[in-house]
Scaffold this motif. Structure first.
Motif, short mmCIF file in Angstrom:
data_model
loop_
_atom_site.label_atom_id
_atom_site.label_comp_id
_atom_site.label_asym_id
_atom_site.label_seq_id
_atom_site.Cartn_x
_atom_site.Cartn_y
_atom_site.Cartn_z
N TRP A 62 0.86 -1.20 0.00
CA TRP A 62 0.00 0.00 0.00
C TRP A 62 0.89 1.24 0.00
O TRP A 62 1.96 1.20 0.63
CB TRP A 62 -0.89 -0.04 1.25
N PRO A 63 0.56 2.34 -0.67
CA PRO A 63 -0.69 2.59 -1.42
C PRO A 63 -0.63 2.01 -2.82
O PRO A 63 0.44 1.88 -3.42
CB PRO A 63 -0.77 4.11 -1.44
N TRP A 64 -1.81 1.69 -3.31
CA TRP A 64 -1.92 1.13 -4.65
C TRP A 64 -2.09 2.25 -5.68
O TRP A 64 -2.53 3.37 -5.35
CB TRP A 64 -3.13 0.20 -4.72
N PRO A 65 -1.78 1.94 -6.91
CA PRO A 65 -1.99 2.94 -7.98
C PRO A 65 -3.46 3.34 -8.09
O PRO A 65 -4.36 2.52 -7.87
CB PRO A 65 -1.52 2.21 -9.25
N ARG A 66 -3.67 4.57 -8.46
CA ARG A 66 -5.04 5.05 -8.51
C ARG A 66 -5.81 4.48 -9.71
O ARG A 66 -7.05 4.47 -9.70
CB ARG A 66 -5.06 6.58 -8.53
N GLU A 67 -5.08 3.99 -10.71
CA GLU A 67 -5.78 3.31 -11.79
C GLU A 67 -6.53 2.09 -11.27
O GLU A 67 -7.61 1.74 -11.77
CB GLU A 67 -4.78 2.85 -12.87
N ARG A 68 -5.93 1.41 -10.25
CA ARG A 68 -6.57 0.22 -9.68
C ARG A 68 -7.89 0.60 -9.00
O ARG A 68 -8.90 -0.10 -9.14
CB ARG A 68 -5.60 -0.44 -8.70
N ALA A 103 -9.70 3.13 -9.77
CA ALA A 103 -10.63 3.51 -10.82
C ALA A 103 -11.29 2.27 -11.42
O ALA A 103 -12.50 2.24 -11.68
CB ALA A 103 -9.91 4.31 -11.91
N ARG A 104 -10.48 1.21 -11.63
CA ARG A 104 -11.02 -0.03 -12.20
C ARG A 104 -12.03 -0.67 -11.25
O ARG A 104 -13.07 -1.18 -11.67
CB ARG A 104 -9.85 -0.99 -12.49
N LEU A 105 -11.73 -0.63 -9.94
CA LEU A 105 -12.65 -1.20 -8.96
C LEU A 105 -13.98 -0.44 -8.98
O LEU A 105 -15.07 -1.05 -8.94
CB LEU A 105 -12.03 -1.13 -7.56
N LEU A 106 -13.92 0.90 -9.08
CA LEU A 106 -15.16 1.69 -9.10
C LEU A 106 -16.00 1.35 -10.32
O LEU A 106 -17.24 1.27 -10.24
CB LEU A 106 -14.83 3.19 -9.08
N ASP A 140 -4.47 10.21 -11.66
CA ASP A 140 -5.47 11.02 -10.94
C ASP A 140 -6.66 11.29 -11.85
O ASP A 140 -7.82 11.25 -11.40
CB ASP A 140 -4.85 12.34 -10.49
N ALA A 141 -6.38 11.53 -13.15
CA ALA A 141 -7.47 11.81 -14.08
C ALA A 141 -8.33 10.58 -14.30
O ALA A 141 -9.57 10.67 -14.39
CB ALA A 141 -6.90 12.30 -15.42
N LEU A 142 -7.70 9.39 -14.39
CA LEU A 142 -8.47 8.16 -14.55
C LEU A 142 -9.42 7.95 -13.37
O LEU A 142 -10.59 7.57 -13.55
CB LEU A 142 -7.52 6.96 -14.68
N LEU A 143 -8.92 8.18 -12.17
CA LEU A 143 -9.76 8.00 -10.99
C LEU A 143 -10.89 9.02 -10.99
O LEU A 143 -12.05 8.68 -10.67
CB LEU A 143 -8.91 8.12 -9.72
#
Length: 656
Positions: free
Chosen positions: A74-80, A82-85, A112-115
């Motif tokens: 942790w922390p995980w990438p924010r793309e991850r 975003a994919r979970l959402l 950040d933009a992907l999330l």
């Protein structure tokens, strides 16, 4: 006893005093918060027995240890995220609450933009705002999500939980913020987005208006306690990694409130709670789930205001006085103990049943003290009543070997001493009752006999010489006088003795008996000093005492013999007068009985003459003067003596 005893009417006034004392104790404890941990303990007990079935439409996607093992540190990438959402929102949930702070840029603008795009596509994501300090004791800052996420989120809410004095989380503030309490709870925002926020919650909320001087101060409004649906793990959890890997069908999230947060121990987002078993803390996201359920189900707990709390605490503190004045000690103890247990249980269940919290520590503490305080006051009243009775017994009962000596101040006595004195007084009363019965028996027999004989002579048809009536009547009169003299001797108050000349008293007693001695051809020899000998005593009783000794000698001495009366001093603090006559020696058992009530010895017993009170009267008078009596036999002579304390030594005199 006296009609002035106040003990029967005592409880009313004393109950008011104890009630005021208990109310004061309760108010002091409640207002000071001295036993606030007791209040917290009772609240926690109520929460532990209030475990209700968790809602099935609220679930947690947990960043658990298994997810960390599979997905890395942790922390995980924010793309991850975003994919979970995207996966969760594909199932059309009612709302998604993300309990992960994104208050700083990740360093990768594209991530950040992907999330932010995932949050915007979902349209139901609520992100957290954190109020934190820059350093320990430093300035507080509000840390919202970064700007792209802030713009994309459906709602922003605060995730703070208030920790009480013991470090346990039980309550939240519905509004909080720096300079103005405007930020709602994260759980409230999740409910708002899901359309499940009860209108009553918003009706009770009042946001404060800040002041420029308070812009760095943390302001809080609308404190509420919340309920827990159970111990850690009660809210349904799904593993983050399993959802991300597609192992959970998106339909699982349909119409549900989905909360995303960390549950792995290593991430540190844990709080101790009232339902934490064996010290196991609860993940922060599950605490927020409990807050959310309390908000949605209308089970937020309001605390009574200060004034009602104080008034109720004082009132409950006085409740034991409804039964303590009416019950004995054991019953009062049992009922008072049951009351404390019942009050504690009722207060623990009050938040569960009516969502109201009353801090009962002050009332409970006063309830514990109610029985000891009442028992103390009752014991004090009993002591005062007993002391009054003891004073009356002291005044009524004669001093005798059967009564216990009472110190000058009764209040200095312990209860054991008081009880011992009462027991001694009971023995004295029993002895007096035995004497009364003995006296009644004597009156009914010995005194009745001469009177009955005289009456029979008067009622006969041929009355004889009136001179025949004189002996029985004189005997009856002598017995009556003996009784009266004895009663006066037994009632003698040693504090009322006066100075008198013992030598003159004995001379006068010898003069009184002189004529009677001459009739029996007996001679009285006086061995008394010429100078006065002063002692403290009752002249009349001591004179009768000496006359009784002389009369006893006249009735037992042979005819034409000498009877002597004298005075000597065995010790400096003691004076003794005596009467001596010729006669056979007395046996040991005869000596023991001589000074007892109604005893007769020698020829007197054979002829049943006399009252049997003469020598007993001598003994009573001597003892009431602080002295003693005795008899001695030597060389064909019998000497009866009376010793008395004190006496001034005369300058000269015959002490032979």
């Amino acid at each position: 006893m006296s009609a002035q005893v106040r003990f029967p009417g005592w409880p009313g006034r004393e109950a008011l005093r104890v009630a005021l004392l208990l109310a004061a104790i309760s108010l002091a404890i409640t207002a000071s918060g001295l036993l606030v941990r007791v209040d917290h303990l009772l609240f926690d007990i109520g929460q532990r027995i209030n475990w209700r079935q968790a809602a099935t439409d609220v679930l947690i996607i947990a960043v658990d240890q298994d997810s960390l093992d599979r997905l890395g540190r942790w922390p995980w990438p924010r793309e991850r995220h975003a994919r979970l959402l995207d996966i969760v929102c594909a199932g059309r949930p009612a709302a998604v609450g993300v309990d992960i702070a994104f208050s700083e840029h990740s360093g990768d603008p594209s991530a950040d933009a992907l999330l932010a795009d995932a949050v915007a596509r979902c349209g139901k994501v609520v992100l957290p705002l954190v109020i934190e300090s820059t350093r320990s004791g430093g300035q507080l800052l509000e840390s919202p999500p970064i700007a792209p996420l802030l713009a994309a989120a459906a709602g922003i809410g605060r995730i703070g939980v208030h920790l009480d004095e013991d470090g346990i989380g039980r309550s939240v503030y519905l509004r909080e913020g720096l300079g103005a309490a405007v930020w709602p709870l994260w759980a409230e925002e999740v409910l708002r987005v899901s359309g499940q926020l009860p209108p009553a919650v918003l009706a009770d909320v009042a946001a404060s208006v800040g002041h420029p001087d308070e812009r760095y101060q943390l302001l809080r409004e609308n404190a509420r306690r919340f309920e827990f649906v159970g111990p850690p793990g009660s809210v349904q959890r799904l593993s983050y990694a399993r959802v991300l890997d597609g192992l959970i069908a998106p339909q699982v999230f349909a119409g549900k409130i989905v909360l995303i947060g960390a549950t792995a121990v290593g991430l540190g987002d844990f709080l101790p709670t009232p339902v934490s078993a064996l010290g196991e803390p609860m993940p922060g996201v599950e605490v927020q789930a409990n807050v959310l359920l309390s908000l949605r189900d209308g089970r937020l707990i309001s605390e009574l205001a200060t004034l009602p709390t104080l008034l109720l605490a004082a009132l409950l503190a006085c409740v034991p006085l409804l039964w303590l004045p009416r019950l004995m000690a054991l019953s009062g103890l049992l009922v008072s103990s049951l009351w404390v247990l019942t009050l504690g249980a009722a207060c623990a269940l009050l938040p569960v049943l009516w969502q109201v919290w009353f801090a009962p520590a002050g009332a409970l503490f006063a309830g514990l003290f109610a029985f000891p305080l009442w028992s103390w006051r009752r014991l004090e009243a009993a002591r005062a009543h007993l002391d009054q009775e003891l004073r009356q017994l002291r005044a009524l009962l004669p001093e005798s070997p059967t009564t216990a000596a009472l110190p000058g101040e009764i209040r200095r006595l312990g209860f054991e001493q008081r009880i011992a004195w009462v027991q001694a007084a009971q023995r004295t009363m029993a002895a007096l009752e035995a004497g009364r019965k003995e006296a009644l028996g004597f009156i009914s027999h010995d005194l009745r006999a001469p009177l009955a004989g005289a009456v029979a002579r008067l009622e006969s048809e041929a009355p004889g010489d009136p001179q025949h009536l004189l002996p029985p009547l004189r005997r009856a009169l002598g017995m009556a006088q003996a009784f009266l003299s004895l009663a006066r001797a037994e009632a003698l108050d040693p504090d009322r003795l006066k100075e008198l000349d013992l030598c003159a008293l004995l001379q006068q007693a010898a003069d009184e008996i002189f004529a009677l001695a001459s009739q029996g051809k007996r001679r009285i020899v006086r061995q008394l000093p010429e100078q006065p000998l002063w002692i403290k005593g009752d002249f009349e009783l001591l004179e009768r005492c000496a006359i009784n000794l002389l009369d006893n000698a006249l009735r037992h001495a042979p005819a034409a013999t000498v009877i002597s009366i004298g005075l000597d001093r065995p010790r400096d603090d003691e004076v003794r007068f005596w009467v001596e006559n010729d006669g056979p020696p007395l046996l040991a058992d005869e000596k023991d009985k001589l000074f007892q009530r109604f005893s007769r010895g020698g020829h007197e017993a054979a002829s049943a003459s006399g009252s049997g009170l003469g020598l007993y009267f001598v003994r009573t008078v001597a003892e009431r003067h602080g002295g003693a009596v005795g008899v001695e036999c030597a060389a064909g002579r019998i000497r009866f003596w009376v010793s008395l304390p004190g006496g001034e030594v005369p300058v000269s005199g015959d002490w032979s």
